[in-house]
Enzyme design. Structure first.
Site, PDB file in Angstrom:
ATOM      1  N   GLU A 285       0.823  -1.203   0.000  1.00 27.43           N
ATOM      2  CA  GLU A 285       0.000   0.000   0.000  1.00 27.43           C
ATOM      3  C   GLU A 285       0.868   1.269   0.000  1.00 27.43           C
ATOM      4  O   GLU A 285       0.435   2.320  -0.466  1.00 27.43           O
ATOM      5  CB  GLU A 285      -0.930  -0.020   1.228  1.00 27.43           C
ATOM      6  CG  GLU A 285      -2.315   0.507   0.936  1.00 27.43           C
ATOM      7  CD  GLU A 285      -3.321   0.182   2.035  1.00 27.43           C
ATOM      8  OE1 GLU A 285      -4.142  -0.714   1.816  1.00 27.43           O
ATOM      9  OE2 GLU A 285      -3.276   0.815   3.102  1.00 27.43           O
ATOM     10  N   HIS A 306       7.126 -27.244  -1.227  1.00 28.19           N
ATOM     11  CA  HIS A 306       6.377 -28.339  -1.851  1.00 28.19           C
ATOM     12  C   HIS A 306       5.174 -27.816  -2.636  1.00 28.19           C
ATOM     13  O   HIS A 306       4.300 -28.575  -3.009  1.00 28.19           O
ATOM     14  CB  HIS A 306       5.959 -29.342  -0.768  1.00 28.19           C
ATOM     15  CG  HIS A 306       7.151 -29.911  -0.051  1.00 28.19           C
ATOM     16  ND1 HIS A 306       7.692 -31.140  -0.346  1.00 28.19           N
ATOM     17  CD2 HIS A 306       7.958 -29.369   0.911  1.00 28.19           C
ATOM     18  CE1 HIS A 306       8.760 -31.349   0.421  1.00 28.19           C
ATOM     19  NE2 HIS A 306       8.943 -30.280   1.187  1.00 28.19           N
ATOM     20  N   LYS A 419     -13.855   1.208  -3.470  1.00 29.15           N
ATOM     21  CA  LYS A 419     -14.912   1.672  -2.563  1.00 29.15           C
ATOM     22  C   LYS A 419     -15.996   2.403  -3.341  1.00 29.15           C
ATOM     23  O   LYS A 419     -17.184   2.134  -3.157  1.00 29.15           O
ATOM     24  CB  LYS A 419     -14.335   2.610  -1.492  1.00 29.15           C
ATOM     25  CG  LYS A 419     -13.495   1.899  -0.467  1.00 29.15           C
ATOM     26  CD  LYS A 419     -13.132   2.849   0.658  1.00 29.15           C
ATOM     27  CE  LYS A 419     -12.117   2.221   1.591  1.00 29.15           C
ATOM     28  NZ  LYS A 419     -11.491   3.173   2.494  1.00 29.15           N
TER      29      LYS A 419
HETATM   30  O1  PA5 Z   1      -2.991   1.529   6.025  1.00 33.12           O
HETATM   31  C1  PA5 Z   1      -4.075   2.029   5.846  1.00 33.12           C
HETATM   32  O2  PA5 Z   1      -4.279   3.250   5.930  1.00 33.12           O
HETATM   33  C2  PA5 Z   1      -5.284   1.171   5.538  1.00 33.12           C
HETATM   34  O3  PA5 Z   1      -4.934  -0.164   5.359  1.00 33.12           O
HETATM   35  C3  PA5 Z   1      -6.310   1.256   6.655  1.00 33.12           C
HETATM   36  O4  PA5 Z   1      -5.714   0.820   7.860  1.00 33.12           O
HETATM   37  C4  PA5 Z   1      -7.533   0.407   6.356  1.00 33.12           C
HETATM   38  O5  PA5 Z   1      -8.089   0.790   5.120  1.00 33.12           O
HETATM   39  C5  PA5 Z   1      -8.590   0.573   7.449  1.00 33.12           C
HETATM   40  O6  PA5 Z   1      -8.953   1.913   7.573  1.00 33.12           O
HETATM   41  P1  PA5 Z   1      -9.705   2.456   8.841  1.00 33.12           P
HETATM   42  O7  PA5 Z   1      -8.819   2.306  10.011  1.00 33.12           O
HETATM   43  O8  PA5 Z   1     -10.000   3.885   8.524  1.00 33.12           O
HETATM   44  O9  PA5 Z   1     -10.961   1.632   8.999  1.00 33.12           O
END
Ligand code: PA5
Length: 432
Positions: A285, A306, A419
């Site tokens: 990410e 394996h 989303k």
């Molecule tokens: O690293 C990040 O920002 C994301 O992976 C969030 O942690 C994830 O989308 C969850 O978001 P939130 O804490 O707003 O529910």
């Protein structure tokens, strides 16, 4: 400074033709962007001193007290997704044996699997359980739905003080529907600092509360992370030879520039499964944007030799490997037998861990022979301080590596695409 116990060492003996030091200048420039807060996303650098901040604030007393209240129940359900759940799960599953968990912890809201959530509710029907709902934005659909289900269940069984004693919220100080809900219901709540993004939040209450409930020493975890923080951010660690984070970031980017676009993290202990999931999210990410980014993958070895071993050894040469090597580990030795019908007599008396490490070294050599650059990441042992040190090391190296790729490590614009498509199909107001 990192003590000998929390020290991380990288060994590039099997990395040729990669020469990490060839990118020393780039890596140092990226580190300066991080340290001088001059790169994109600079408003999200609160994680840089989070281990020290979390240790010094009064936070830990409140966390330990909430954890104590939760441990009076039968179980905890941690509700969260991505960075709001993976850090806690990584530490918990790495530091306790799967055969004797110290406290039952379930996870919810990290997907929308109906059978999973139905099964969980059925499992909880007769249990007096607590919930820790975690969401920085407070608006994420998956944990939001799971929390709705669990809230209905718990509030059907308890009200008033008893209800408040079972639901704990971790969210933004002011924004989001979880904050409004927590305040309206008078829940005990913990704050995710504004300047810390989800995937960098394991050393905030996001990770610390569930980890403390699991009976893991959060002070020791943070102490290890702070040692790594102080070491990597010291003046001495501006020197390439002194900084495993500079070396790791340089190694990955040198591989990438040579067309090795996939990094496989390999762990030889089952403990690493969720640490590697956390690592994949952190790097995937943070780096995968603007048409660039190393694809983070993982394998559990020797299990996956394996299944994926053939691919790693022999398929398209677009991969490089980073192998986590734990030097010391307790465990059984191979027993002797009066006969040698299984043909394993030559291993009698040898510790299983030593055999596992030999497999690690042999496999690295074979993969390298097959054209896969391999780095060995050496840890002395697996415990709370070393885990804290390792997670901080990965975060810090991620910031450097993403700046070397010239992307903003701290945003995730691509996540919004699914989303808005999902909201449109589900008919959410404003997404027509
Ligand atoms: O690293 C990040 O920002 C994301 O992976 C969030 O942690 C994830 O989308 C969850 O978001 P939130 O804490 O707003 O529910």
């Amino acid at each position: 400074m990192a003590s000998p116990e929390t020290k991380i060492r990288l060994d590039f003996e099997h990395a040729a033709p990669i020469e990490p030091e060839s990118l020393e200048v780039d890596a140092s420039a990226a580190r300066r962007r991080l340290e001088e807060a001059s790169g994109p996303g600079k408003e999200f650098l609160g994680w840089l001193d989070l281990p020290a901040r979390s240790l010094e604030a009064n936070l830990l007393d409140a966390i330990e007290s909430a954890a104590g209240r939760i441990r009076e129940r039968d179980a905890l359900v941690v509700v969260g997704i991505g960075g709001s759940y993976l850090g806690a799960r990584a530490v918990i599953e790495a530091l306790q044996t799967p055969f004797a968990p110290t406290f039952p912890i379930y996870y919810a809201g990290h997907q929308m699997d109906a059978a999973y959530h139905g099964g969980l509710l059925a499992r909880l029907a007769e249990q007096d359980y607590a919930v820790n709902v975690i969401s920085k934005s407070g608006t994420t659909t998956e944990p939001g739905l799971a929390f709705r289900l669990l809230w209905q269940d718990v509030s059907g069984k308890h009200d008033g003080a008893a209800l408040k004693d079972r639901i704990f919220a971790t969210t933004d100080a002011k924004k989001g529907s979880l904050r409004s809900l927590a305040d309206a219901a008078g829940l005990t709540s913990f704050v995710i600092p504004d300047d810390v993004g989800g995937r960098f939040s394991v050393f905030s209450p996001v990770g610390l509360l569930p980890i403390a409930v699991a009976g893991i020493d959060v002070r020791a975890l943070l102490a290890g992370a702070r040692e790594m923080q102080e070491m990597l951010r010291s003046e001495a660690a501006a020197n390439f030879a002194e900084s495993p984070a500079l070396q790791y970031a340089a190694y990955r980017n040198a591989c990438y520039r040579l067309g090795k676009k996939i990094e496989i993290m390999a762990g030889y202990q089952t403990a690493w499964t969720f640490v590697m999931e956390w690592w994949k999210q952190l790097y995937g990410e943070s780096e995968g944007k603007e048409g660039r980014g190393i694809f983070p993958a993982s394998v559990n070895l020797s299990t996956d030799l394996h299944s994926m071993g053939q691919w790693i050894q022999d398929a398209e040469r677009t991969i490089f490997e980073t192998v986590i090597d734990v030097v010391h580990q307790e465990g059984p030795s191979v027993p002797a037998r009066s006969d040698d019908e299984d043909g394993l007599g030559y291993l009698a008396g040898r510790p299983l861990h030593e055999i596992n490490r030999t497999a690690l070294k042999a496999t690295m050599a074979a993969h390298h022979e097959g054209g896969v650059p391999c780095a060995r990441l050496e840890l002395q042992q697996l415990n709370a301080p070393t885990m804290g040190a390792l997670l901080y090391f990965f975060e810090y190296a991620c910031g450097i590596s993403a700046y070397m790729l010239d992307v903003n490590p701290f945003d995730q614009p691509g996540v919004e695409a699914y989303k808005s498509s999902m909201f449109r199909l589900l008919g959410k107001t404003g997404h027509g």
